[in-house]
Write a protein that holds these residues in place. Sequence first.
Motif, PDB file in Angstrom:
ATOM      1  N   LEU A 200       0.849  -1.192   0.000  1.00 49.93           N
ATOM      2  CA  LEU A 200       0.000   0.000   0.000  1.00 49.93           C
ATOM      3  C   LEU A 200       0.883   1.239   0.000  1.00 49.93           C
ATOM      4  N   GLU A 201       0.511   2.265  -0.743  1.00 49.45           N
ATOM      5  CA  GLU A 201       1.210   3.545  -0.754  1.00 49.45           C
ATOM      6  C   GLU A 201       0.197   4.680  -0.736  1.00 49.45           C
ATOM      7  N   SER A 202       0.676   5.874  -0.415  1.00 52.01           N
ATOM      8  CA  SER A 202      -0.188   7.053  -0.377  1.00 52.01           C
ATOM      9  C   SER A 202       0.182   8.027  -1.480  1.00 52.01           C
ATOM     10  N   HIS A 203      -0.804   8.728  -1.984  1.00 52.31           N
ATOM     11  CA  HIS A 203      -0.597   9.845  -2.912  1.00 52.31           C
ATOM     12  C   HIS A 203      -1.626  10.914  -2.559  1.00 52.31           C
ATOM     13  N   ASN A 204      -1.588  11.331  -1.309  1.00 51.06           N
ATOM     14  CA  ASN A 204      -2.663  12.155  -0.751  1.00 51.06           C
ATOM     15  C   ASN A 204      -2.627  13.605  -1.225  1.00 51.06           C
TER      16      ASN A 204
ATOM     17  N   ALA B  68      -4.112  10.883  -8.481  1.00 51.93           N
ATOM     18  CA  ALA B  68      -4.570   9.509  -8.265  1.00 51.93           C
ATOM     19  C   ALA B  68      -3.985   8.560  -9.298  1.00 51.93           C
ATOM     20  N   ALA B  69      -3.937   8.995 -10.545  1.00 49.94           N
ATOM     21  CA  ALA B  69      -3.418   8.133 -11.614  1.00 49.94           C
ATOM     22  C   ALA B  69      -1.967   7.761 -11.357  1.00 49.94           C
ATOM     23  N   THR B  70      -1.137   8.735 -11.012  1.00 49.04           N
ATOM     24  CA  THR B  70       0.278   8.440 -10.787  1.00 49.04           C
ATOM     25  C   THR B  70       0.487   7.717  -9.467  1.00 49.04           C
ATOM     26  N   GLY B  71      -0.463   7.822  -8.548  1.00 53.22           N
ATOM     27  CA  GLY B  71      -0.403   6.986  -7.353  1.00 53.22           C
ATOM     28  C   GLY B  71      -0.530   5.518  -7.715  1.00 53.22           C
TER      29      GLY B  71
END
Length: 767
Positions: A112-116, A127-130
């Motif tokens: 799991l990773e964040s792109h907040n 969101a896409a690059t997350g």
Amino acid sequence: MTHSDLPETVRPDSVEHARETPELAQPHRELGLAEDEYQRIRDILGRRPTEAELAMYSVMWSEHCSYKSSKPHLKYFGTTTTPEMRSKMLAGIGENAGVVDIGDGWAVTFKLESHNHPSYVEPYQGAATGVGGIVRDIMAMGARPVAVADPLRFGPADAPDTRRVLPGVVAGVGGYGNCLGLPNIGGEVVFDESYASNPLVNAMCVGVLPSQDLHLAHASGTGNKLVLFGARTGLDGIGGVSVLASETFEGDESGGGHKKLPSVQVGDPFTEKVLIECCRELYGAGLVLGIQDLGGAGLSCATSELASAGDGGMRVDLDEVPLRASGMNAAEILSSESQERMCAVVRPGDVEAFMKVCAKWDVPATVIGEVTDGENLEIYSGDELVVDVPPRTVAHEGPVYDRPVERPAEQDLIAADNPNTLERPETPEQLRATLLRMTASPNLASREWVTSQYDRYVRGNTVLAQPSDGGVLRVDEDSGRGIAVATDCNARYTRLDPYEGARLALAEAYRNVAVTGATPMAVTNCLNFGSPEDPGVMWQFQQAVRGLADGCVELGIPVTGGNVSFYNQTGAKPILPTPVVGVLGTIDDVTRRIPTGVGEEAGETLLLLGETGEEFGGSEWARAEHDHLGGKPPQVDLARERLLAEVLRTGSRDGMVSAAHDLSEGGLAQTLVETTLIGECGARVVLPEGADPFVWLFSESAGRVLVAVPRSEELRFTEMCVARELPCTKIGVVDAESESLEIQDVADIPLTELREAWEGTFPRLFD
């Protein structure tokens, strides 16, 4: 004109120049480095850093990349993991993603990773690059990505800014994942005031690989070449997530601006799709010794981490980096977070074959450096040495802060604010109206508006996906072996008690894997919290880490890796502490998976497993009906959760269970609504004699599952529960001829009315 005669304004900032100009002012504070951190860099180098070195240290020592505030607490995972828990792990904390052995020569990697913050600034690309970033983490382990999931959190559903952010995020997740041909099989959508102006966009990816194909990020072997392949490097994403995720948004409580606005990365899923296939062929041909994706901190991260994990130094020539913008200087090239790029370590004799594979897939590839027998990472721009650093000081030996930890004084006040004093529905009419209102509330309503934008079944191996509790995917078509995944976190519980809240998040994700018939076996996490400079936030973080680690010991499954996301707050207002937990499980035969909807067999018996208590602290009823957050969260018994999983696995294997759905937000009422609507089949429910209908319908006691059992298996299943001392209560039957949910002495609600309430909310809010 000699180098020393050049005017100061145009002289290249080389290592030589840095030695000659020790007192030259540098913008370290603007790059996020504290005074003592800047001085430490000078002490390490014995001089001031060059512009390129300063850029590298600033992004690599950022909170997002260095974990400088969380490391002292994350060590607890290592001290609590037992040898038995480690026995199935092939790679764990510290690698790009955790890897576990699932048998028959197969391994699974997941993270799991964040792109907040990027997703608030630019919802679609953030969101896409997350998604793209977490997919490359999985690729870097040597795996083929096979599925994604997306836990999402937003401000109030009816807020204007949520209507800006949510559609863009959903479109970005779907647009990128769908183009990659990866099924989206799980996730969450949660609304709360605390996420206004600070949405949480967490992304999970799962990959599979033959156990022997595992690859790690290290650069060893003097003379081996460093190959950069994938997209060209541009100005998009300069600083990107490494800066944005290490800074608190500023503004009033309703939102506003923020201190720094580096450019959000721009993704190209079609390039990444080709990159996936290219990597698979490179791995299969044995052409890769070590590999690292370029995500946060870009080349700064890839070069320093590969060199740091190797057995020598590295020399890199930035003039060989393919660019898509003219005039980029060394600091920009090193800090760019342009997407769809990978770095591989390749034997000199394999470079030609490596390039041929890349050419076949039309993937640009360039040798940009090599492993040396020295100790430092040396980076050249033109003829100038612009970086000369010990790589471990950049990648692994950054500052570590033992931040003040203090239990907030308000914690006792929140715990004392008991929801049992709130006004409750009493009459059948009031209970019916409450059930319908809650069914239509944003946190309980159908997510079909969201999930219909994701391809859940691409590649044909999806066995279960939303709205099921967990996603199930076939891994081996010959044996039918599969995996199950689920992500969960009730941040309201964590706000009331961070230790117990983290254990509850773990328990729910574990249970959601178990209700599919799979065996939970490993954990990943994404720990989303406010500013680490707030002692109260650090107390929440410390308690959540300990709760999660201790819970994993009780369940006997390891944490294989994860992500920490700090500075999730606007001004002084932090988000609810949100430790999202992802659980991976395995199932021997996916044809034995347990579906969510009832009605597969006529006349199924409905059994409630577990015990129901009067537990409403942090509940959806308290939120939806009273806007209340207080009291204590439900108690969790992880030994009972483990027993429940064993019973469900046995029931699945022996054909005793035809449907199962866990009880969580909204309690039994919500579970009954969802199982009947998903199965498109009515049911008649009789609550136990003397039971309080309100408590039985809306309590959120943990460790409960509603199962549908064929009549022919009812006795065998209940005897198994009795033998294992698992509470089991018969509460009704499935009625294939009925078109309503009938709860005796409470309500008889047509399925059409329930469906209108459940499915109408998201289209009404966001269409």
